[in-house]
Design an enzyme around this catalytic site. Structure first.
Site, PDB file in Angstrom:
ATOM      1  N   ASP A 101      38.084  21.488  91.729  1.00  0.00           N
ATOM      2  CA  ASP A 101      37.124  21.015  90.741  1.00  0.00           C
ATOM      3  C   ASP A 101      37.899  20.190  89.713  1.00  0.00           C
ATOM      4  OD1 ASP A 101      34.690  20.946  89.120  1.00  0.00           O
ATOM      5  OD2 ASP A 101      34.142  22.793  90.170  1.00  0.00           O
ATOM      6  N   ASP A 202      33.243  17.125  88.033  1.00  0.00           N
ATOM      7  CA  ASP A 202      32.250  17.667  87.114  1.00  0.00           C
ATOM      8  C   ASP A 202      31.641  16.581  86.224  1.00  0.00           C
ATOM      9  OD1 ASP A 202      31.177  20.289  86.120  1.00  0.00           O
ATOM     10  OD2 ASP A 202      31.995  19.552  84.232  1.00  0.00           O
ATOM     11  N   GLU A 258      29.596  15.015  90.671  1.00  0.00           N
ATOM     12  CA  GLU A 258      28.391  15.671  90.172  1.00  0.00           C
ATOM     13  C   GLU A 258      27.788  14.697  89.179  1.00  0.00           C
ATOM     14  OE1 GLU A 258      26.953  19.724  87.924  1.00  0.00           O
ATOM     15  OE2 GLU A 258      28.412  18.356  87.088  1.00  0.00           O
ATOM     16  N   HIS A 332      26.760  27.297  91.570  1.00  0.00           N
ATOM     17  CA  HIS A 332      26.940  28.239  90.465  1.00  0.00           C
ATOM     18  C   HIS A 332      26.082  27.914  89.251  1.00  0.00           C
ATOM     19  CE1 HIS A 332      29.263  24.758  89.556  1.00  0.00           C
ATOM     20  NE2 HIS A 332      29.466  25.195  88.326  1.00  0.00           N
ATOM     21  N   ASP A 333      25.375  26.800  89.269  1.00  0.00           N
ATOM     22  CA  ASP A 333      24.497  26.430  88.148  1.00  0.00           C
ATOM     23  C   ASP A 333      23.030  26.683  88.458  1.00  0.00           C
ATOM     24  OD1 ASP A 333      26.621  25.497  86.611  1.00  0.00           O
ATOM     25  OD2 ASP A 333      26.447  23.453  87.411  1.00  0.00           O
TER      26      ASP A 333
HETATM   27  O1  TEU Z   1      27.296  21.223  85.157  1.00  0.00           O
HETATM   28  C1  TEU Z   1      26.682  20.108  84.603  1.00  0.00           C
HETATM   29  C2  TEU Z   1      25.241  20.143  84.403  1.00  0.00           C
HETATM   30  O2  TEU Z   1      24.729  19.242  83.798  1.00  0.00           O
HETATM   31  C3  TEU Z   1      24.384  21.229  84.880  1.00  0.00           C
HETATM   32  O3  TEU Z   1      24.526  21.681  86.123  1.00  0.00           O
HETATM   33  C4  TEU Z   1      24.276  22.275  83.851  1.00  0.00           C
HETATM   34  O4  TEU Z   1      25.249  23.261  83.932  1.00  0.00           O
HETATM   35  C5  TEU Z   1      22.962  22.930  83.986  1.00  0.00           C
HETATM   36  O5  TEU Z   1      22.009  21.947  84.019  1.00  0.00           O
HETATM   37  C6  TEU Z   1      22.716  23.787  82.821  1.00  0.00           C
HETATM   38  O6  TEU Z   1      21.346  23.965  82.694  1.00  0.00           O
HETATM   39  C7  TEU Z   1      28.672  21.231  85.211  1.00  0.00           C
HETATM   40  C8  TEU Z   1      29.165  22.537  85.776  1.00  0.00           C
HETATM   41  O7  TEU Z   1      28.753  22.659  87.101  1.00  0.00           O
HETATM   42  C9  TEU Z   1      28.701  23.654  84.898  1.00  0.00           C
HETATM   43  O8  TEU Z   1      29.007  24.911  85.414  1.00  0.00           O
HETATM   44  C10 TEU Z   1      29.338  23.458  83.546  1.00  0.00           C
HETATM   45  O9  TEU Z   1      28.830  24.401  82.647  1.00  0.00           O
HETATM   46  C11 TEU Z   1      29.095  22.049  82.995  1.00  0.00           C
HETATM   47  O10 TEU Z   1      29.278  21.033  83.958  1.00  0.00           O
HETATM   48  C12 TEU Z   1      30.063  21.757  81.880  1.00  0.00           C
HETATM   49  O11 TEU Z   1      31.348  21.571  82.401  1.00  0.00           O
END
Ligand code: TEU
Ligand code: CA
Length: 558
Positions: A101, A202, A258, A332-333
């Site tokens: 990541d 990310d 992402e 994980h989100d």
């Molecule tokens: O996630 C970015 C993101 O915009 C979303 O998936 C967000 O976590 C979700 O919409 C919340 O409602 C990435 C990562 O995957 C996430 O785990 C982190 O918290 C975020 O970036 C910050 O690094």
């Protein structure tokens, strides 16, 4: 086939590991690198080609590792650099790849760069982050952070504000500063030289900030949107092209951004011309077309199949031949996919988990499997806010419930449906204490259903969700059509069935998926001649798809 370029990252099935919750090797309740290494044979048996590990770098863990304080060190809870080197070596020894990541839109506020940056206005690292003067006794503009509250934090040392699109412990890096880009690219090269096989990047669609103007405010919203200034800007594309030339092009990597955004964005980020990334994750199918309210994703509404399918099909059609795609439902989100899109009741859990798995492995694009999905793991359905660990939940609670704006019971219901901790509970390995995840107290409770749902039982049960995933992955390796077949939608008016065709030379792969818990009239599969490659039912009924039935038939035309 001949006009399509083959690539290992198109043919791979990627398995996402959330290290904190995968396997704990030393009994402190937190998953770790040695825990992953100990389970590599499990992944090899499942058949996956690559593993993406969520962040394992040094971090104070305000956002479970997505706040990095040292990009070249391992989080102490997860182990040491020697543990990492062994994980990498053992992964490679089994013929699998390891994807890291890469979290470089922001760092932790404990990163040495930020510690320096906040010291004084003329510190050499000041411009590594985004500092602005306030306006009318308030922040520089009206932007809200993704995790509630203003996106700006006033720092007493200098009286200026810094930008954080996520928590205040995650200050945004200033990519406009060439020294930041040099620093990030050197760090990436350092990992590539170690022999890693790729990066999942990310929120990479947010690195280029175009301007700092106030953003539009949705009805009922408390803050303005940063999207017009920060999402998918020309600057971001320039930085990615530079990254491609200076780092990525020197190695044979899988790169996945992402980025959220629609197909028009994906076409640029992941163009087959190879100027930026291999592929990107879209968000639209998960964001929920019907969820548009002032609370964003926090709601009771599920998205009807018709709308999810429209989004997925548009992406399939518009990207094929032009940009490589990704296919996923869970990570994980997101909450557990079987709880969200399938049916996690005892009666339908296994069938619906297999139906969703069929979709993920038969659409065009690289499939991503999130740990536990291959067992049909479900949401945990917490009932009290104290049970959650996720910073997102607690910030939302403060902003909307503690302020009296939203009823507590309503919000708890939304959390149980959609909160991220639903998918972060420990991996369910067996029927022993803590599901075999840890001999200590797990950092987040194990789902009570582990006696019913665990890896050991499923490996031994030929009808399990696990064995179904294994078969799907093997089919992808066996038949090019799963990877390179052209996509054509079918039955686009149906409210209940997702159906499509993949076509490659003389082969046709027909897929029919019943997304409901009822029998649905459907004769699409009745007259097909060919071989049924996989189904979640042992027998079929003419003119009907049974509840959550999935069928995949390969035909050859003359
Ligand atoms: O996630 C970015 C993101 O915009 C979303 O998936 C967000 O976590 C979700 O919409 C919340 O409602 C990435 C990562 O995957 C996430 O785990 C982190 O918290 C975020 O970036 C910050 O690094
Ligand atoms: Ca541990």
């Amino acid at each position: 086939m001949s006009e399509q370029k083959r690539a290992w990252w198109k043919e791979a099935v990627v398995y996402q590991i959330y290290p904190r919750s995968f396997a704990d090797s030393n009994g402190d309740g937190i998953g770790d690198l040695n825990g992953i290494t100990a389970h590599l044979d499990y992944l090899k048996d499942l058949g996956v080609d690559a593993i993406w590990v969520s962040p394992i770098y040094a971090s104070p863990n305000h956002d479970n590792g997505y706040d990095i304080s040292d990009y070249r060190a391992i989080m102490k809870e997860f182990g040491t650099m020697e543990d990492f080197d062994r994980l990498l070596e053992e992964t490679h020894r089994r013929g699998m790849k390891l994807i890291m990541d890469l979290v470089v839109n922001h760092s932790s506020d404990e990163h040495a760069w930020f510690v320096e940056s906040r010291k004084s206005r003329d510190n050499p690292y000041r411009d590594y982050y985004i500092w602005k003067d306030g306006k009318d006794d308030g922040p520089p503009n009206n932007w809200g952070s993704c995790f509630s509250g203003s996106a700006w934090e006033k720092d007493e040392a200098t009286g200026q504000y810094y930008l954080h699109l996520f928590t205040k412990e995650q200050p945004d890096l200033n990519w406009a500063n060439p020294a930041v880009r040099d620093g990030v690219f050197e760090m990436m090269t350092w990992w590539c030289e170690k022999g890693i096989d790729g990066f999942r990047m990310d929120v990479i669609g947010m690195i280029g900030k175009e301007n700092y103007n106030d953003g539009p405010v949705d009805p009922g919203a408390l803050y303005g949107s940063f999207a017009p200034s920060c999402m998918h800007t020309e600057a971001t594309h320039r930085y990615l092209q530079e990254m491609r030339k200076r780092v990525l092009d020197h190695y044979d990597l899988l790169t996945v951004g992402e980025t959220s955004g629609g197909t028009e964005n994906a076409l640029r980020y992941a163009s087959e011309d190879g100027s930026e990334l291999n592929m990107v994750f879209g968000f639209e199918h998960n964001d929920g077309i019907n969820d548009g309210n002032e609370l964003g994703k926090w709601s009771d509404h599920g998205t009807p199949l018709k709308e999810i399918r429209a989004v997925l099909n548009r992406r399939q059609m518009e990207l094929q031949g032009k940009a490589w795609n990704t296919v996923y439902l869970g990570n994980h989100d997101q909450p557990r996919q079987v709880s969200r899109y399938g049916n996690d009741s005892e009666l339908f859990r296994t069938r619906s988990a297999k139906m969703l798995a069929t979709m993920i492995h038969t659409l065009r694009g690289t499939p991503y499997v999130y740990q536990g999905e291959e067992l049909g793991m479900t949401n945990i359905y917490f009932t009290r806010v104290e049970q959650y660990q996720d910073v997102e939940v607690h910030n939302v609670w403060k902003q909307w419930v503690e302020s009296g704006r939203v009823d507590a019971q309503d919000m708890l219901r939304f959390f149980a449906r959609i909160a991220r901790d639903n998918a972060r509970t420990p991996m369910q390995w067996n029927a022993e204490k803590n599901a075999g995840f840890s001999t200590g107290e797990p950092w987040l409770p194990v789902n009570k259903n582990y006696l019913l749902i665990n890896a050991e039982d499923q490996i031994n049960d030929p009808d399990s969700v696990w064995n179904y995933y294994r078969k799907l992955i093997a089919l992808r390796h066996q038949y090019d059509i799963f990877v390179y077949g052209w996509f054509e939608p079918l039955l686009e008016d149906s409210d209940q069935i997702y159906a499509y065709r993949r076509v490659l030379d003389k082969q046709v792969l027909t897929v029919a998926l019943n997304w409901t818990d009822r029998k649905v009239t459907c004769n699409l599969m009745d007259d097909l001649t060919g071989e049924e490659l996989i189904s979640n039912y042992p027998t079929h009924q003419k003119g009907i798809l049974q509840p959550y039935e999935a069928r995949v038939i390969l035909s050859v035309t003359e």
